[in-house]
Design an enzyme around this catalytic site. Structure first.
Site, short mmCIF file in Angstrom:
data_model
loop_
_atom_site.label_atom_id
_atom_site.label_comp_id
_atom_site.label_asym_id
_atom_site.label_seq_id
_atom_site.Cartn_x
_atom_site.Cartn_y
_atom_site.Cartn_z
N CYS A 1 -3.19 12.89 -19.96
CA CYS A 1 -2.57 13.55 -21.62
C CYS A 1 -1.27 15.14 -20.13
CB CYS A 1 -2.50 13.67 -22.86
SG CYS A 1 -3.57 15.08 -22.80
N LYS B 1 -6.40 18.30 -39.10
CA LYS B 1 -5.86 17.07 -38.52
C LYS B 1 -7.02 16.56 -38.13
CE LYS B 1 -4.45 17.18 -34.66
NZ LYS B 1 -4.98 16.71 -33.45
N ASN B 2 -8.45 17.66 -37.27
CA ASN B 2 -8.85 16.78 -36.75
C ASN B 2 -9.81 16.23 -37.13
OD1 ASN B 2 -7.44 17.68 -34.18
ND2 ASN B 2 -9.06 18.53 -33.39
N ASP C 1 -8.16 25.40 -28.12
CA ASP C 1 -7.20 24.71 -29.27
C ASP C 1 -6.22 26.39 -29.64
OD1 ASP C 1 -7.71 22.24 -28.90
OD2 ASP C 1 -8.16 21.63 -31.03
N ARG D 1 -8.82 13.91 -19.52
CA ARG D 1 -8.91 13.41 -20.97
C ARG D 1 -9.83 11.63 -20.37
NH1 ARG D 1 -5.75 16.04 -26.24
NH2 ARG D 1 -8.08 15.95 -26.74
N ARG E 1 2.88 16.82 -34.35
CA ARG E 1 1.51 16.69 -34.62
C ARG E 1 0.04 16.87 -35.34
NH1 ARG E 1 -0.47 15.32 -29.28
NH2 ARG E 1 -2.27 14.34 -30.39
C1 UD1 Z 1 -11.08 16.99 -29.75
C2 UD1 Z 1 -9.92 17.34 -30.60
C3 UD1 Z 1 -9.14 18.56 -29.21
C4 UD1 Z 1 -9.50 19.77 -28.81
C5 UD1 Z 1 -11.17 19.10 -28.34
C6 UD1 Z 1 -12.34 20.10 -27.42
C7 UD1 Z 1 -10.23 15.57 -31.98
C8 UD1 Z 1 -8.95 14.29 -32.36
N1 UD1 Z 1 -9.59 17.02 -30.94
O1 UD1 Z 1 -10.25 16.41 -28.33
O2 UD1 Z 1 -8.71 18.95 -30.20
O3 UD1 Z 1 -9.03 20.25 -27.99
O4 UD1 Z 1 -11.52 18.49 -28.63
O5 UD1 Z 1 -12.06 20.87 -28.71
O6 UD1 Z 1 -11.02 15.98 -31.95
N2 UD1 Z 1 -14.75 13.96 -21.56
C9 UD1 Z 1 -15.32 13.80 -20.69
N3 UD1 Z 1 -15.65 12.30 -20.59
C10 UD1 Z 1 -15.33 11.71 -22.40
C11 UD1 Z 1 -15.20 12.63 -22.93
C12 UD1 Z 1 -14.38 14.27 -22.87
O7 UD1 Z 1 -15.53 13.79 -18.42
O8 UD1 Z 1 -16.26 10.34 -22.33
C13 UD1 Z 1 -14.41 16.01 -21.42
C14 UD1 Z 1 -12.72 15.96 -21.65
O9 UD1 Z 1 -12.24 15.36 -20.19
C15 UD1 Z 1 -12.86 17.21 -21.57
C16 UD1 Z 1 -14.39 17.19 -22.76
O10 UD1 Z 1 -14.88 16.52 -22.37
O11 UD1 Z 1 -13.00 18.14 -19.86
C17 UD1 Z 1 -14.39 17.55 -23.84
O12 UD1 Z 1 -13.43 17.06 -24.24
P1 UD1 Z 1 -13.60 16.33 -26.33
O13 UD1 Z 1 -14.07 17.36 -26.68
O14 UD1 Z 1 -13.77 14.70 -25.52
O15 UD1 Z 1 -11.99 16.28 -25.99
P2 UD1 Z 1 -11.51 15.10 -27.80
O16 UD1 Z 1 -12.19 15.01 -28.01
O17 UD1 Z 1 -10.46 14.52 -26.58
#
Ligand code: UD1
Length: 417
Positions: free
Chosen positions: A117, A22-23, A305, A122, A397
């Site tokens: 969330c 999915k991701n 995950d 996030r 999902r």
């Molecule tokens: C993706 C995955 C999710 C997985 C996560 C971590 C998808 C669609 N989802 O989510 O299943 O759990 O990676 O492996 O691929 N952060 C910031 N600022 C930002 C962006 C992120 O501080 O602008 C922080 C987040 O709060 C978190 C960390 O970075 O603590 C990692 O998050 P991130 O890798 O961005 O998660 P997603 O990409 O949303």
């Protein structure tokens, strides 16, 4: 609303097929916005997040079809709308991924801010920081990100936190920017590499994906291509834990064991037998399940995950284990539900202390997020009596027919509509 009922006590046995990731499929679908030519995808899992993405793209004028056999056809020649509305973003945070491609092709985008969330704050500040470095203006107006630019230009972008969708968003934004973009401290998840592979097939010039430094040379335009999505390492990992926790014997086919190294090594260290073959892995659970600590980390470390599913396993361990969550600040909601089933788990900030060996008893439990739902099914597989999991829309999902797949392995599991 659907529920899932699991009756514990069966050792799972047999063969189960993994769906597409999915991701990886989410950014691949969204990448269709980068060209007016057709993108053909294979191995797209027909789960709810994918259907939400199709709807999001359709509302922007993309012709998007996702079929039950996993094939998808997307054409954004007529894409006119550049907005991701709140109603869709609030159900799927990954909608933020449209920001990069919209900016690359059209130079403007309006995307709802996702908000918090169940697993933490996030934020998306790093996505915006990167776009700004590439010359875009980003403002927050009425809860929406409004971004515009007269043409993105290459930049050196250093992420202070590793972000998966942030890396993907900026990689897509950079494909058609003027000059070179360097993404430093980039995510090296297999899903990022799969997106890079798709983009290369579309004509993008990308090097270094799978490492912490990705280099992208902008090109004037991208074109059609066909691409097969990688297998879902988290779904496969969930089946691997299901085998271990039930002392079962399961062959997980159509998977990529090389993307699951941290989990498989962990399963070996807790006593399971793991046989690797090309494209499949056999997991045999053993007694006792040895209690071992883990800490979640960006890839190639132990995936956040898989943390909830591993916690279910540790409730059956022979001692005490400490599970440390370093990626998200609030990702232990499943622990409280497992405690209601009889588990001994104490939460201390980002650490969960799990005292194993407590028999679980079936209960009514509430799923709080996607992977939490899966972990409660795993706990239900070894609990005495019936576990009824509510709010399984979270599960839908990201897992394609998990109840059918587990039932085919002998689990007593059914969906109550
Ligand atoms: C993706 C995955 C999710 C997985 C996560 C971590 C998808 C669609 N989802 O989510 O299943 O759990 O990676 O492996 O691929 N952060 C910031 N600022 C930002 C962006 C992120 O501080 O602008 C922080 C987040 O709060 C978190 C960390 O970075 O603590 C990692 O998050 P991130 O890798 O961005 O998660 P997603 O990409 O949303």
């Amino acid at each position: 609303m659907d529920k899932i009922c699991v009756t514990g006590g069966v050792a799972l046995a047999g063969r189960v097929e993994t769906s597409g990731a999915k991701n990886a499929a989410l950014p691949a679908m969204v990448a269709s916005l980068l060209t007016d030519e057709t993108i053909e995808l294979e191995n797209v899992p027909p789960v709810r997040d994918i259907l939400t993405t199709r709807r999001l793209l359709s509302e922007m004028g993309v012709q998007a079809e996702v079929r039950e056999d996993g094939s998808a056809t997307l054409n954004a020649a007529e894409a006119g709308g550049h907005e991701a509305p709140y109603e869709l973003v609030k159900t799927m945070r990954a909608s933020i991924l449209v920001l990069g491609p919209l900016m690359a092709r059209f130079g403007n985008a309006r995307v709802s801010l996702p908000g918090g969330c169940a697993i933490g704050a996030r934020p998306v500040n790093l996505h915006l920081m990167g776009l700004q470095k590439m010359g875009a203006t980003c403002e927050i107006v009425h809860g929406y990100i409004q971004a515009s630019s007269a043409g993105l230009r290459g930049a050196h972008i250093l992420f202070d936190t590793v972000t998966v969708t942030g890396t993907e968003n900026l990689m897509m934004a950079a494909t058609m920017a003027k000059g070179e973009t360097v993404l430093d401290n980039a995510a090296c998840e297999p899903e990022v590499s799969d997106l890079a592979e798709l983009l290369r097939r579309m004509g993008a010039l990308i090097e270094g994906d799978g490492t912490r430094t990705i280099r992208i040379q902008g090109v004037p335009r991208l074109h059609s291509c066909r691409h097969r999505i990688i297998p879902d390492r988290i779904e496969a990992g969930t089946f691997a834990v299901a085998a271990a926790i039930t002392h079962g014997d399961v062959l997980i086919s159509n998977c990529a064991p090389e993307h699951m190294t941290a989990l498989l090594l962990q399963l070996v260290s807790v006593g399971a037998e793991v046989d690797l073959r090309t494209g499949c892995v056999r997991v045999r659970g053993k007694d006792p399940i040895v209690s071992r600590d883990i800490t979640t980390q960006p890839y190639p470390g132990f995936a956040t995950d898989m943390q909830a599913q591993y916690m279910a396993l540790m409730t059956q361990g022979d001692g005490t284990s400490v599970i440390t969550e370093t990626i998200f600040e609030n990702r232990f909601m499943h622990a409280l539900e497992m405690v209601r089933m009889g588990a001994d788990i104490k939460i201390e900030g980002r650490r969960a202390i799990v005292r194993g060996g407590k028999p679980l008893s079936g209960a009514n439990v509430l799923a709080s997020d996607l992977r939490a739902s899966a972990s409660l099914i795993l706990a239900g597989l070894v609990a005495h009596g019936d576990t009824v999991i509510d709010r399984v829309y979270h599960l839908d999902r990201g897992y394609h027919r998990i109840e059918d797949k587990l039932a085919a392995l002998g689990a007593k599991i059914e969906r109550i509509r």
